[in-house]
Write an enzyme that holds these catalytic residues in place. Structure first.
Site, PDB file in Angstrom:
ATOM      1  N   MET A  12      57.422   6.715  -4.413  1.00  0.00           N
ATOM      2  CA  MET A  12      58.414   7.766  -4.161  1.00  0.00           C
ATOM      3  C   MET A  12      57.776   8.827  -3.279  1.00  0.00           C
ATOM      4  O   MET A  12      56.656   8.689  -2.841  1.00  0.00           O
ATOM      5  CB  MET A  12      58.893   8.335  -5.480  1.00  0.00           C
ATOM      6  N   SER A  62      57.463 -30.199 -34.095  1.00  0.00           N
ATOM      7  CA  SER A  62      56.952 -29.511 -32.912  1.00  0.00           C
ATOM      8  C   SER A  62      58.166 -29.228 -32.036  1.00  0.00           C
ATOM      9  O   SER A  62      58.874 -30.156 -31.634  1.00  0.00           O
ATOM     10  CB  SER A  62      55.943 -30.393 -32.185  1.00  0.00           C
ATOM     11  N   TYR A 111      51.435 -22.803 -34.928  1.00  0.00           N
ATOM     12  CA  TYR A 111      50.639 -22.830 -33.701  1.00  0.00           C
ATOM     13  C   TYR A 111      51.522 -22.943 -32.467  1.00  0.00           C
ATOM     14  O   TYR A 111      52.693 -23.311 -32.558  1.00  0.00           O
ATOM     15  CB  TYR A 111      49.630 -23.984 -33.726  1.00  0.00           C
ATOM     16  N   CYS A 153      55.402 -27.103 -28.490  1.00  0.00           N
ATOM     17  CA  CYS A 153      54.767 -27.598 -27.287  1.00  0.00           C
ATOM     18  C   CYS A 153      55.754 -27.227 -26.185  1.00  0.00           C
ATOM     19  O   CYS A 153      56.757 -26.617 -26.448  1.00  0.00           O
ATOM     20  CB  CYS A 153      54.503 -29.099 -27.365  1.00  0.00           C
ATOM     21  N   ARG A 180      56.445  17.066  -5.758  1.00  0.00           N
ATOM     22  CA  ARG A 180      55.892  15.723  -5.998  1.00  0.00           C
ATOM     23  C   ARG A 180      56.705  14.960  -7.028  1.00  0.00           C
ATOM     24  O   ARG A 180      57.066  15.506  -8.063  1.00  0.00           O
ATOM     25  CB  ARG A 180      54.462  15.837  -6.535  1.00  0.00           C
ATOM     26  N   LYS A 225      52.629  12.300 -14.259  1.00  0.00           N
ATOM     27  CA  LYS A 225      51.898  13.284 -13.459  1.00  0.00           C
ATOM     28  C   LYS A 225      52.047  14.674 -14.054  1.00  0.00           C
ATOM     29  O   LYS A 225      51.057  15.387 -14.234  1.00  0.00           O
ATOM     30  CB  LYS A 225      52.426  13.252 -12.023  1.00  0.00           C
ATOM     31  N   GLY A 227      52.671   5.872  -4.746  1.00  0.00           N
ATOM     32  CA  GLY A 227      53.177   5.832  -3.378  1.00  0.00           C
ATOM     33  C   GLY A 227      54.593   5.330  -3.225  1.00  0.00           C
ATOM     34  O   GLY A 227      55.077   5.180  -2.112  1.00  0.00           O
ATOM     35  N   ARG A 266      45.549  10.125 -14.123  1.00  0.00           N
ATOM     36  CA  ARG A 266      46.425   9.168 -14.791  1.00  0.00           C
ATOM     37  C   ARG A 266      45.605   7.934 -15.128  1.00  0.00           C
ATOM     38  O   ARG A 266      44.531   7.726 -14.582  1.00  0.00           O
ATOM     39  CB  ARG A 266      47.634   8.810 -13.927  1.00  0.00           C
ATOM     40  N   HIS A 314      47.196   4.132  -1.747  1.00  0.00           N
ATOM     41  CA  HIS A 314      48.241   3.645  -2.644  1.00  0.00           C
ATOM     42  C   HIS A 314      48.387   2.135  -2.580  1.00  0.00           C
ATOM     43  O   HIS A 314      48.518   1.467  -3.589  1.00  0.00           O
ATOM     44  CB  HIS A 314      49.587   4.274  -2.264  1.00  0.00           C
TER      45      HIS A 314
HETATM   46  P1  ADP Z   1      51.642   9.901  -5.579  1.00  0.00           P
HETATM   47  O1  ADP Z   1      52.164   9.938  -6.967  1.00  0.00           O
HETATM   48  O2  ADP Z   1      52.406   8.997  -4.722  1.00  0.00           O
HETATM   49  O3  ADP Z   1      50.189   9.725  -5.554  1.00  0.00           O
HETATM   50  P2  ADP Z   1      51.317  12.715  -5.211  1.00  0.00           P
HETATM   51  O4  ADP Z   1      52.400  13.571  -5.759  1.00  0.00           O
HETATM   52  O5  ADP Z   1      50.117  12.581  -6.042  1.00  0.00           O
HETATM   53  O6  ADP Z   1      51.939  11.315  -4.885  1.00  0.00           O
HETATM   54  O7  ADP Z   1      50.968  13.340  -3.797  1.00  0.00           O
HETATM   55  C1  ADP Z   1      50.356  12.711  -2.761  1.00  0.00           C
HETATM   56  C2  ADP Z   1      49.203  13.538  -2.237  1.00  0.00           C
HETATM   57  O8  ADP Z   1      49.574  14.876  -1.982  1.00  0.00           O
HETATM   58  C3  ADP Z   1      48.090  13.600  -3.231  1.00  0.00           C
HETATM   59  O9  ADP Z   1      47.062  12.824  -2.758  1.00  0.00           O
HETATM   60  C4  ADP Z   1      47.644  15.019  -3.281  1.00  0.00           C
HETATM   61  O10 ADP Z   1      46.311  15.155  -2.859  1.00  0.00           O
HETATM   62  C5  ADP Z   1      48.526  15.768  -2.331  1.00  0.00           C
HETATM   63  N1  ADP Z   1      49.029  16.954  -3.037  1.00  0.00           N
HETATM   64  C6  ADP Z   1      50.000  16.970  -3.967  1.00  0.00           C
HETATM   65  N2  ADP Z   1      50.161  18.212  -4.474  1.00  0.00           N
HETATM   66  C7  ADP Z   1      49.271  19.006  -3.840  1.00  0.00           C
HETATM   67  C8  ADP Z   1      48.933  20.381  -3.943  1.00  0.00           C
HETATM   68  N3  ADP Z   1      49.537  21.191  -4.811  1.00  0.00           N
HETATM   69  N4  ADP Z   1      47.973  20.851  -3.140  1.00  0.00           N
HETATM   70  C9  ADP Z   1      47.346  20.034  -2.281  1.00  0.00           C
HETATM   71  N5  ADP Z   1      47.609  18.711  -2.147  1.00  0.00           N
HETATM   72  C10 ADP Z   1      48.565  18.208  -2.922  1.00  0.00           C
HETATM   73 MG    MG Z   2      48.993  10.840  -6.381  1.00  0.00          MG
HETATM   74 MG    MG Z   3      53.693  10.014  -3.070  1.00  0.00          MG
END
Ligand code: ADP
Ligand code: MG
Ligand code: MG
Length: 880
Positions: free
Chosen positions: A103, A769, A857, A837, A92, A22, A101, A336, A452
């Site tokens: 963590m 084999s 093979y 085999c 995040r 991320k 989803g 991603r 997620h």
């Molecule tokens: P995951 O990796 O589990 O998807 P994220 O870190 O992407 O978790 O966060 C989950 C949600 O939080 C995302 O859908 C995103 O829209 C929202 N979010 C994260 N950072 C911001 C931000 N800076 N401003 C607004 N929304 C955010």
């Molecule tokens: Mg996300």
């Molecule tokens: Mg999350």
């Protein structure tokens, strides 16, 4: 000194190991001029070191964070906790490999009693400020303070009920103020003290909580299922908030640049106006299809499509993106590599090659061999006439049949016991992951296709129908209702994750069809791979199937069942019970034409290709009654004074049973050991094989390359003697027929001794084999059935052994035996043909080893042939 914190501008895509997927993705987007909220990232290394220090941060880390915060405040012109222009942050998680989803994320950090007014004033929207505040308390309370989520959910539900509000968005500013007061009270009660609101301290604790969430149970389950190392740690992204909940010109959403279920290049996304990201990804509300955004927010929509296309071109792969629109302005929050089903992996790879975006080899590397498995699973018969009970969102394709359960724990437990269950939930949540993994499929009343959990289900190839309108779950009575129909716990349902349909009862399924994209990709694999791929098949239909799936011959044709068929058993008994050579010869003469017919059926399907026939590897006792049964029968006849002739016959059988009874049949008169006692058996089989090959040649104008395989050889003398028997019989047959036919004679290497003396054995063998099933049993000294039904599961769970050695070859031990066999065999006979085999021949991880060892093979079940073809190509690419 180690640097633990990086500003957004200092990162890029190549720093993924340090910044996480991320963090690196955000930095890369920013460097390409895509609008991304400003941020800094705490490295995965900081998390790892914290874990290693038992939870204590590296000394310089907090200092670095506060400095990065100061720089961020400087750049944004805002300050965390300020009563004018407060800075709000998201905290995040983001590991190297995306774990959707699994963590935690905390949004709106920085909102407090002190800052909430400023936030509302600045936005000209008081409601928004209080909405952000109540969201913060519940998220922070759950993630950092460990307060159970239902505490807040219940309070929200209660307030909505009091106010007659259907949706969260129906709550007024005053309602939200009330909610914040209640949340704070609840949190204080739970924590036995005041709700603290120092945002800088909260930031420190939020970062720490994200570190810790790396080790939470759902993340652990996910890592285990995806083979991700627990040592990697997660990065933490601290980012300025943008707000999708500022009113109707604000929104948040998720999109994939192509359809992650089917791979089709089309718009695939969802959004919600006046909402924050978690509403969509956590499946809290059922979002709207992205296409509708064109009407609501046309400019942001156009900018989004433009960015989406740019990112896909830039990364040359399908992207999973998150965005937020604040007052009509677009911000990107994530890009991603998109998780996709096998069908989508194949379709996108194949399309991207056609579009000139990637090469064929890159396409091969984008598809996991094990994913192909998914495609070979059955689907609902397209001619099905049963009408659906309900239709929801087609969140992950495939057919699932199972009984209804309502809890992830129950799904996990019963699924693990081999029961087929369908998990039915209110919403899809990452907390259910252990249940999802063990269920046949998932059905939810709420949540969208980009949540997620839907992403995770697709990653695991689990069918999922989400957001079924009108589906009411009644947990108390363990049932759900839809349109007046009641479906109870334990009732069977069928899901079609490709159409979103839900059916009552178990629908008939049809085998999967292989489409053009699949054939395309596998044919590219054929251009790259060096290993041949054959199939294990013992009858005509299996041979035909194998050939259709691309098998280049048969690597193992077992002959045991040819003796087992009901019409042959009498002759077989006669042979086993024979007291003289003549009697035995008579019985074998009866069996020969039957065997020949079996071989003809197989050879006809395989003409032009090699077929390796293994001579009888007998569990002889299986042809006779058990010792206990037969003793009882004789006893009964003795007691009742029955027919003397009958008694005599049964006594004779009993004597034979006793003679053949073995303490340990697995290590008894098996393989060529029986043929050493009764040479007329291999002789008969060799004749039947040659007659069949000649008959097919005569009829079809073409026949197979005959390979005759002697089973379970341990000693040089065994192969020497058996080879002579076979060659004599073959030569005799050819002479009688006045024909010539090339053929080879070789052996299976399935005992450690055979591998160790492979040079001695190779003298009398044209091919080896490796029978890796038995080689695993005899090499490790474990019986498969006893192990798999017993201790092996514990071994795998406890990490005593990495994986089931019958599924993936034990490289260090059994793999070493194969290596020795290859080396010693080829040392005396460089042209020795080498194959495998045994089920490992269809296992991608094992195929890697076989490629490295330079085998000719692999041979696997017909069904796995495409996977093996594909995995063989991947093994070549990985080796480079
Ligand atoms: P995951 O990796 O589990 O998807 P994220 O870190 O992407 O978790 O966060 C989950 C949600 O939080 C995302 O859908 C995103 O829209 C929202 N979010 C994260 N950072 C911001 C931000 N800076 N401003 C607004 N929304 C955010
Ligand atoms: Mg996300
Ligand atoms: Mg999350």
């Amino acid at each position: 000194m180690t640097q633990y914190v990086y500003d957004l501008a200092d990162g890029n895509a190549s720093m993924k190991p340090l910044l996480g997927g991320k963090g690196a993705g955000l930095a890369e987007m920013a460097s390409l001029g895509v609008p991304v909220p400003d941020a800094f990232t705490v490295t995965t290394q900081a998390c790892v070191e914290t874990m290693n220090r038992g939870g204590e941060w590296p000394e310089s880390l907090w200092g670095e964070v506060t400095e990065a915060l100061a720089r961020l405040e400087e750049r944004t012109g805002r300050k965390l906790g300020a009563t004018e222009k407060p800075l709000l942050l998201s905290v995040r998680s983001g590991a190297v490999q995306s774990m959707p989803g699994m963590m935690d994320t905390i949004l709106n950090l920085g909102v407090s009693d002190e800052t909430v007014d400023a936030l509302g004033r600045e936005a000209g929207n008081e409601r928004f400020a209080w909405d952000s505040y109540r969201r913060f308390i519940s998220m922070y309370g759950e993630v950092v303070e460990g307060i159970a989520s239902h505490v807040f959910e219940d309070a929200l539900a209660a307030l909505k009920l009091e106010k007659g509000a259907e949706q969260d968005t129906d709550l007024t500013t005053e309602d939200l103020k009330e909610l914040v007061a209640r949340y704070k009270k609840l949190a204080s009660d739970e924590l036995g003290g005041e709700w603290s609101s120092d945002p800088v301290e909260q930031l420190r604790r939020a970062i720490d909580a994200v570190f810790k969430s790396w080790l939470n149970p759902r993340a652990e389950v996910y890592r285990k299922a995806n083979n991700i190392s627990a040592d990697l740690g997660t990065a933490v992204n601290v980012q300025q908030m943008v707000f999708g909940n500022r009113g109707e010109t604000s929104a948040t959403g998720v999109l994939f640049t192509r359809n992650p279920s089917t791979g089709v290049k089309e718009l695939y996304g969802e959004f919600l106006t006046n909402a924050q990201g978690e509403d969509v990804v956590a499946g809290i509300r059922t979002p709207r299809p992205l296409a509708e955004m064109e009407q609501v927010l046309p400019e942001a929509y156009a900018a989004l499509l433009d960015t989406m296309n740019k990112m896909e071109q830039h990364y040359r792969d399908m992207q999973d993106m998150e965005f937020t629109i604040e007052n009509g302005e677009l911000f990107m929050l994530q890009t991603r590599t998109g998780k996709r089903t096998a069908a989508a992996a194949i379709k996108t790879a194949s399309d991207m090659v056609a579009e000139g975006l990637i090469t064929k080899e890159e396409a091969l590397q984008r598809i996991e061999p094990a994913q192909l498995d998914q495609l070979l699973h059955p689907t609902i018969d397209p001619n099905n006439t049963v009408t659906a009970l309900a239709t929801g969102l087609p969140a992950s394709p495939g057919a699932a049949v199972g009984t209804v359960v309502f809890s992830a724990d129950e799904a996990a437990e019963r699924g693990e016991n081999g029961e087929k269950v369908v998990l039915v939930r209110f919403e899809t949540t990452p907390d259910d992951i252990h249940g999802v993994l063990q269920a046949q499929g998932v059905l939810t009343s709420h949540g969208g296709m980009t949540s997620h959990a839907a992403v995770v289900a697709r990653g695991f190839g689990k069918p999922c129908v989400a957001g079924v309108p009108g589906l009411r779950i009644d947990l108390e009575n363990q049932q759900f209702t839809i349109d007046g129909t009641v479906v109870k716990h334990g009732d069977t349902v069928t899901l079609d994750g490709g159409t979103g349909e839900v059916f009552l009862g178990a629908l008939a399924l049809v085998p999967a069809q292989i489409n053009d994209d699949f054939s395309n990709v596998v044919s590219w694999a054929d251009e790259v791979r060096q290993l041949g791929v054959r199939a294990n098949a013992d009858n005509g239909p299996d041979a035909a199937k194998a050939r259709e799936l691309g098998a280049e011959g048969i690597g193992l044709c077992r002959t045991e069942h040819m003796f087992m068929a009901a019409d042959r058993l009498p002759a077989m008994h006669k042979m086993i019970l024979a007291e003289t050579d003549e009697e035995r010869a008579d019985a074998l003469a009866e069996i020969l034409p039957m065997q020949q017919a079996d071989f003809e059926a197989i050879f006809t399907e395989m003409k032009g290709l090699p077929v390796n026939v293994r001579l009888l590897d007998p569990p002889l006792h299986e042809f006779l009654p058990s010792l206990v049964d037969q003793s009882l029968l004789v006893q009964k006849l003795e007691l009742t004074g029955g027919d003397p002739a009958e008694l005599a016959a049964e006594r004779k059988t009993l004597a034979q049973v006793k003679r053949l009874h073995e303490q340990n049949p697995m290590l008894g008169t098996r393989g060529c050991r029986l043929a050493m006692l009764y040479p007329e058996i291999p002789e008969m089989q060799a004749r039947a094989i040659i007659r069949a090959a000649l008959a097919v040649l005569e009829r079809e104008g073409e026949t197979v390359e005959v390979e005759i395989m002697i089973p379970l050889v341990a000693l040089q003398a065994e192969i020497k003697i058996q080879r002579e028997i076979v060659v004599d019989a073959v030569e005799d047959e050819l002479e009688l027929a006045g024909k010539e036919l090339p053929y080879t004679v070789g052996t299976m290497i399935e005992l450690p001794r055979a591998a160790l003396v492979a040079d001695q054995i190779a003298k009398y063998a044209d091919f080896f084999s490796f029978g890796t099933n038995d080689l695993t049993q005899t090499g490790i000294g474990i019986s498969r059935d006893d192990a798999e039904n017993g201790f092996l599961g514990h071994y795998v769970d406890d990490g005593v052994i990495k994986s089931n050695p019958f599924a993936t070859i034990d490289v260090d031990g059994v793999g070493e035996l194969v290596r020795i066999g290859v080396e010693k065999g080829r040392a005396v006979k460089p042209e020795l043909k080498l194959g495998v085999c045994g089920e490992h021949g269809g296992d991608p991880a094992s195929i890697e080893l076989f490629q490295k060892l330079g085998l000719d093979y692999v041979s696997c079940s017909p069904f796995r042939v495409p996977i093996a073809r594909f995995a063989a190509a991947r093994a070549v690419l990985n080796q480079r």
